[in-house]
Design an enzyme around this catalytic site. Sequence first.
Site, PDB file in Angstrom:
ATOM      1  N   GLU A 148      -4.290   4.310   0.918  1.00  0.00           N
ATOM      2  CA  GLU A 148      -3.475   4.347  -0.312  1.00  0.00           C
ATOM      3  C   GLU A 148      -1.998   4.566   0.022  1.00  0.00           C
ATOM      4  O   GLU A 148      -1.113   3.983  -0.608  1.00  0.00           O
ATOM      5  CB  GLU A 148      -3.952   5.458  -1.251  1.00  0.00           C
ATOM      6  N   ARG A 170       0.646   1.600  -1.060  1.00  0.00           N
ATOM      7  CA  ARG A 170       1.578   1.920  -2.142  1.00  0.00           C
ATOM      8  C   ARG A 170       2.947   2.297  -1.613  1.00  0.00           C
ATOM      9  O   ARG A 170       3.966   1.775  -2.085  1.00  0.00           O
ATOM     10  CB  ARG A 170       1.022   3.060  -2.998  1.00  0.00           C
ATOM     11  N   GLU A 209      -6.620  -6.699 -11.327  1.00  0.00           N
ATOM     12  CA  GLU A 209      -7.160  -7.813 -10.525  1.00  0.00           C
ATOM     13  C   GLU A 209      -7.292  -9.122 -11.297  1.00  0.00           C
ATOM     14  O   GLU A 209      -7.089 -10.204 -10.740  1.00  0.00           O
ATOM     15  CB  GLU A 209      -8.515  -7.426  -9.907  1.00  0.00           C
ATOM     16  N   ASP A 258     -13.263  -4.918  -0.807  1.00  0.00           N
ATOM     17  CA  ASP A 258     -12.463  -5.988  -1.430  1.00  0.00           C
ATOM     18  C   ASP A 258     -11.297  -6.495  -0.584  1.00  0.00           C
ATOM     19  O   ASP A 258     -11.238  -7.667  -0.193  1.00  0.00           O
ATOM     20  CB  ASP A 258     -11.955  -5.546  -2.818  1.00  0.00           C
TER      21      ASP A 258
END
Length: 590
Positions: free
Chosen positions: A181, A185, A486, A314
């Site tokens: 993360e 980010r 998404e 993913d």
Amino acid sequence: MSDSTSTLRNRKPTASESTPTESPDLAKPAKPPTSGFLAALLLLLGVLGLLGLAGAAGTYIYNQNPGHYFWPEPREPWKAIPGDTEWTVDFSADVPKRDAIVAAFKHAWSAYERDAMGNDEYHPIARKGTNLTEAGGIGYTVIDSIDTMLLMGLNDEYARARQWVESSMTLDRDANFNTFETTIRVLGGLLSAYELTDGDQLYLDRAVDLADRMLPVFDTPSGLPYSQVNLAKRVGVADSDNRGLVSTAEASTLQLEFRYLGYLTDNSDYWDKAEHVMKVIRQARLPNGLTPIFMSSDAGKFMTSDIRLGSRADSYFEYLLKQYLQTGSVETIYREMYDDSMQAIHDNLIETSKSGKLLYTLEIHPKRLAHNNQMSWIRTLKQDHLVCFLGGSLMLGATTAGAFTGRVSIPPNVSELSPVGQRDWATGVSLVETCVDTYRTASGLSPEIVHFREKIDGGKGDWYIKDARPPGMPPVYDARYILRPETVESLFIAWRLTGHPKYRAYGWDIFQAIETHCRVPGGGYASVLNVEEVPVQWEDKMETFLMSETLKYLFLLFSDDTVLPLDEYVFNTEAHPLPIFSPSVRAGLF
Ligand SMILES: *[C@@H]1O[C@H](CO)[C@@H](O)[C@H](O)[C@H]1NC(C)=O
Ligand SMILES: *[C@@H]1O[C@H](CO)[C@@H](O)[C@H](O)[C@H]1NC(C)=O
């Protein structure tokens, strides 16, 4: 104070998630497997038994590829590009709609800035911020939002955000932050801010500071990263929740960022460590590309664990394609890994809905049979909203990795695509339609997770929210919409590759539903607890990806096509655009 692990974008606390260390219940195959599936399963069990794996206790490392035994016959490729070619391609901006998206961003940002500037996360109803850890904020929301402001031309907001980065931001925080993360980010946001400001040194300095604090995460026996990092102490920390395992997506979704930083700074350390992860994954890969969600950082191997395309998996697939694109399509090793993965997905994880109208993706889970302690595999017809990146990603892959020519027509002409490209295009187009279909709810928002019906299931509709409760009852986890991007991400890509106006229409409908149900009048946007209940109940959280991804992709959908062209930029998995470049640092993998 929120715990950083509970905010993981690629993590969801569902009861159904099986971890590789649990000892599963008696397998209850809810769905009758096909006879081919059953035969293959018996074969797999036999092979595992032969290898002496099935009797061992604890966790397993695959030495065999389940897909190879499950579904020996490859599916017929989808042949046709859907025949709908009757539209006028016009990429000019839709100014009123684009401006409405900008107004929404300002509504979100101004509330955050008013109530919580510098805090990692924002709660629009309580009008307060929180940090990921008690050690203080790391600019999670500010950094994630900067490139969107730059794209939208919000100069005043931008100037104040930059000022905060310059005078208030520090990464010297003595606490554990999630490696993945923080990379997607914060590092991704700093690098795209650097790019979109034509090289403002402030952002590169901060990116280098962050990356240097993070590099020790790769100091593991295999080189796969630890899933957490202490930014002040500069040490990698194993994930205590999952016995030190790292999820596949977490290990393989750092490369666009670390490679680009390596390129910018001529420091090959960043590049090499991130690339080495891909080498380990490539060596550990199961023969036909199926990818379980957990790996061992010690062994550098896949663990027996769920195989799926949603959380923890993913962006592995997304970054295979994007690593290939990032360096101008010269690193063919990523294209090979991508091709293998897409083949495996088509062979094993794609299914047609009950009505025959929708394609969707499913999951397979390992379960140990109680009566003989042997491993078995179960299909679950479940698709996370997270998987909705895949439609656009397949379309992008079809027109790049799957194209005969360097630049294809808009929309692509079937003769420009390889057979695999044609298959991926058709699947991508269909998966986008499926994701749009999941927004056809009472609120017009999509649930977090949908289940699809078996063909023999007598229930109504192709998909449903599992264990859904009537309005007024406490909603199930799957029923929520947390401002996820998404589907609009895929709509943006589909729009740029086809110019079909339906994609703008779908995106506008989704935006209207967000405006109607998520917009908090006093400022900001909240998550919705049950998409089938109107008026909605809110959860007091505005995820940072609303400003970094959802509103950015919507803005791009209604902008003209000179803004961030897809043949000049790759978007990291948090929607931070990074330029395509010719690598000067070349390391061992290609
Ligand atoms: C979060 O961290 C920032 C420092 O970066 C601090 O100003 C703020 O008060 C913290 N928020 C909370 C709720 O503790
Ligand atoms: C598709 O491409 C081929 C080869 O470039 C060309 O001959 C053909 O006319 C094109 N068809 C359409 C419908 O554009």
